[in-house]
Write a protein that holds these residues in place. Sequence first.
Motif, PDB file in Angstrom:
ATOM      1  N   CYS A  90       0.837  -0.945   0.056  1.00 48.26           N
ATOM      2  CA  CYS A  90       0.213   0.050  -0.102  1.00 48.26           C
ATOM      3  C   CYS A  90       1.042   1.267   0.039  1.00 48.26           C
ATOM      4  O   CYS A  90       2.050   1.246  -0.221  1.00 48.26           O
ATOM      5  N   LEU A  91       0.389   2.329   0.409  1.00 50.32           N
ATOM      6  CA  LEU A  91       1.305   3.501   0.338  1.00 50.32           C
ATOM      7  C   LEU A  91       2.061   3.661   1.558  1.00 50.32           C
ATOM      8  O   LEU A  91       3.351   3.946   1.579  1.00 50.32           O
ATOM      9  N   GLY A  92       1.414   3.812   2.718  1.00 55.06           N
ATOM     10  CA  GLY A  92       2.201   3.923   3.967  1.00 55.06           C
ATOM     11  C   GLY A  92       2.895   2.773   4.775  1.00 55.06           C
ATOM     12  O   GLY A  92       3.791   2.803   5.650  1.00 55.06           O
ATOM     13  N   ASN A  93       2.329   1.297   4.488  1.00 59.83           N
ATOM     14  CA  ASN A  93       2.705   0.229   4.976  1.00 59.83           C
ATOM     15  C   ASN A  93       2.406   0.236   6.332  1.00 59.83           C
ATOM     16  O   ASN A  93       3.233  -0.290   7.276  1.00 59.83           O
ATOM     17  N   ILE A  94       1.445   0.931   6.957  1.00 60.78           N
ATOM     18  CA  ILE A  94       1.070   1.004   8.268  1.00 60.78           C
ATOM     19  C   ILE A  94      -0.572   0.867   8.582  1.00 60.78           C
ATOM     20  O   ILE A  94      -0.895   0.470   9.599  1.00 60.78           O
ATOM     21  N   CYS A  95      -1.098   0.660   7.379  1.00 63.93           N
ATOM     22  CA  CYS A  95      -2.517   0.459   7.735  1.00 63.93           C
ATOM     23  C   CYS A  95      -3.147  -1.068   6.756  1.00 63.93           C
ATOM     24  O   CYS A  95      -3.240  -1.967   7.285  1.00 63.93           O
ATOM     25  N   ARG A  96      -3.215  -0.869   5.349  1.00 63.64           N
ATOM     26  CA  ARG A  96      -3.781  -1.664   4.734  1.00 63.64           C
ATOM     27  C   ARG A  96      -2.895  -2.930   4.462  1.00 63.64           C
ATOM     28  O   ARG A  96      -3.372  -4.089   4.564  1.00 63.64           O
ATOM     29  N   SER A  97      -1.738  -2.766   4.023  1.00 61.03           N
ATOM     30  CA  SER A  97      -0.779  -3.779   3.778  1.00 61.03           C
ATOM     31  C   SER A  97      -0.410  -4.507   4.929  1.00 61.03           C
ATOM     32  O   SER A  97      -0.326  -5.913   4.935  1.00 61.03           O
ATOM     33  N   GLY A 148       7.973   6.155   2.103  1.00 65.36           N
ATOM     34  CA  GLY A 148       8.763   5.754   3.131  1.00 65.36           C
ATOM     35  C   GLY A 148       8.674   6.733   4.310  1.00 65.36           C
ATOM     36  O   GLY A 148       9.657   6.662   5.108  1.00 65.36           O
ATOM     37  N   TYR A 149       7.437   7.207   4.587  1.00 61.97           N
ATOM     38  CA  TYR A 149       7.183   8.179   5.794  1.00 61.97           C
ATOM     39  C   TYR A 149       7.242   7.569   6.983  1.00 61.97           C
ATOM     40  O   TYR A 149       7.525   8.112   8.153  1.00 61.97           O
ATOM     41  N   HIS A 150       6.886   5.995   7.140  1.00 61.98           N
ATOM     42  CA  HIS A 150       6.800   5.668   8.435  1.00 61.98           C
ATOM     43  C   HIS A 150       8.081   4.242   8.638  1.00 61.98           C
ATOM     44  O   HIS A 150       7.686   3.397   9.510  1.00 61.98           O
ATOM     45  N   PRO A 201      -9.682   0.978   0.114  1.00 60.55           N
ATOM     46  CA  PRO A 201      -9.899   2.528   0.311  1.00 60.55           C
ATOM     47  C   PRO A 201      -8.635   2.760   1.713  1.00 60.55           C
ATOM     48  O   PRO A 201      -8.952   2.079   2.568  1.00 60.55           O
ATOM     49  N   ASP A 202      -7.922   3.759   1.192  1.00 64.63           N
ATOM     50  CA  ASP A 202      -7.007   3.910   2.360  1.00 64.63           C
ATOM     51  C   ASP A 202      -8.152   4.709   3.622  1.00 64.63           C
ATOM     52  O   ASP A 202      -8.605   5.738   3.428  1.00 64.63           O
ATOM     53  N   PRO A 203      -7.892   3.875   4.611  1.00 64.44           N
ATOM     54  CA  PRO A 203      -8.403   4.573   5.883  1.00 64.44           C
ATOM     55  C   PRO A 203      -7.775   5.571   6.837  1.00 64.44           C
ATOM     56  O   PRO A 203      -8.266   5.987   7.798  1.00 64.44           O
ATOM     57  N   TYR A 204      -6.516   6.113   5.982  1.00 71.38           N
ATOM     58  CA  TYR A 204      -5.730   6.842   7.005  1.00 71.38           C
ATOM     59  C   TYR A 204      -6.382   8.227   7.671  1.00 71.38           C
ATOM     60  O   TYR A 204      -6.328   8.521   8.711  1.00 71.38           O
ATOM     61  N   TYR A 205      -7.092   8.522   6.784  1.00 75.58           N
ATOM     62  CA  TYR A 205      -7.955  10.128   7.071  1.00 75.58           C
ATOM     63  C   TYR A 205      -9.452   9.915   7.577  1.00 75.58           C
ATOM     64  O   TYR A 205     -10.066  10.536   7.516  1.00 75.58           O
ATOM     65  N   GLU A 206      -9.700   8.389   7.726  1.00 75.85           N
ATOM     66  CA  GLU A 206     -11.042   8.060   7.899  1.00 75.85           C
ATOM     67  C   GLU A 206     -11.316   7.629   9.525  1.00 75.85           C
ATOM     68  O   GLU A 206     -10.340   7.627  10.165  1.00 75.85           O
TER      69      GLU A 206
HETATM   70  P1  4NP Z   1      -1.786   2.783   4.039  1.00 75.76           P
HETATM   71  O1  4NP Z   1      -2.320   4.273   4.855  1.00 75.76           O
HETATM   72  O2  4NP Z   1      -1.287   2.968   2.839  1.00 75.76           O
HETATM   73  O3  4NP Z   1      -2.836   1.980   4.082  1.00 75.76           O
HETATM   74  O4  4NP Z   1      -0.774   2.328   5.102  1.00 75.76           O
HETATM   75  C1  4NP Z   1      -1.511   5.295   4.986  1.00 75.76           C
HETATM   76  C2  4NP Z   1      -0.820   5.559   5.992  1.00 75.76           C
HETATM   77  C3  4NP Z   1       0.086   6.770   6.250  1.00 75.76           C
HETATM   78  C4  4NP Z   1      -0.004   7.800   5.218  1.00 75.76           C
HETATM   79  C5  4NP Z   1      -0.742   7.533   4.096  1.00 75.76           C
HETATM   80  C6  4NP Z   1      -1.620   6.217   3.955  1.00 75.76           C
HETATM   81  N1  4NP Z   1       0.762   9.098   5.077  1.00 75.76           N
HETATM   82  O5  4NP Z   1       0.538   9.858   4.308  1.00 75.76           O
HETATM   83  O6  4NP Z   1       1.324   9.036   6.165  1.00 75.76           O
END
Ligand code: 4NP
Length: 180
Positions: free
Chosen positions: A29-36, A65-67, A146-151
Motif C-alpha cells: 500500500c502507500l504507507g505500510n502502516i494500515c492496509r498492507s 517511506g514516511y513511517h 480504500p485508504d483508511p488513514y484519514y477516515e
Molecule cells: P496505508 O495508509 O497506505 O494503508 O498504510 C496510509 C498511511 C500513512 C499515510 C498514507 C496512507 N501517510 O501519508 O502518512
Amino acid sequence: MVIENTIPQLKSIFRHHKDGDSVRILFVCLGNICRSPAAEGVMKTVVASDPARNSWVIDSAGTGGYHVGELPDDRMRVHARRRGLELTHRCRKVSALDFDEFDLIIGMDASNLRNLKRLAPTVDDEKKIMPMSAFFSIATRYDYVPDPYYEGAEGFELVLDLLDDACLNLRDSIDEALGK
Ligand code: 4NP
C-alpha cells in the motif's frame, strides 16, 4: 469484483512451481502502516490454519517511506486486535529487489499499482503485480481497498472486511492455479 483473467495470470506466475516450493506474496500500500500490514496479518492467519502451507512467505511494504521502522497505525492495530489479529510488522519501503524475492506482489489501490509498475525491473516482473480487488467476491461494492488513514473507525473496519474476504479468495485462487 473477481477479475476474469485472475486464474490464468496466477497459473502463469506459478508455472514453474513444484510441490513443496514456497508461495511468496508481498502486499503493498502507500504507507505500510494500515492496509498492507493488515493484509499480511489476515493472510498469515488464513495460511496458518493449514500445515501444508507453512512454507508460504507473506510480507508487506509501502511505496512511500514516511513511517519506516514503525509498527502499524494504532487505530489499525486496535481494530485488528478486536478480531484476534496482532499486527507486529515493522514498516518498510518496497524495493526493486522485492521482485526477485516474491512470486506475487499485490497492490491495494490504483496508485499503488501504478507505483509498482514503475518499479518493476523487467516486463516479466511486472506480470507479478496484481490488484487486491482481483480477489474480492462478486458482491463486493468496491474495486480497490480504500485508504483508511484519514477516515474514522468505519474505514478501518471496512478495510478488514475487504481483506478477510479477499485473503480467503486469494488462498483458493492460488490453490486452483496450482491444481490443488
Ligand atoms: P496505508 O495508509 O497506505 O494503508 O498504510 C496510509 C498511511 C500513512 C499515510 C498514507 C496512507 N501517510 O501519508 O502518512
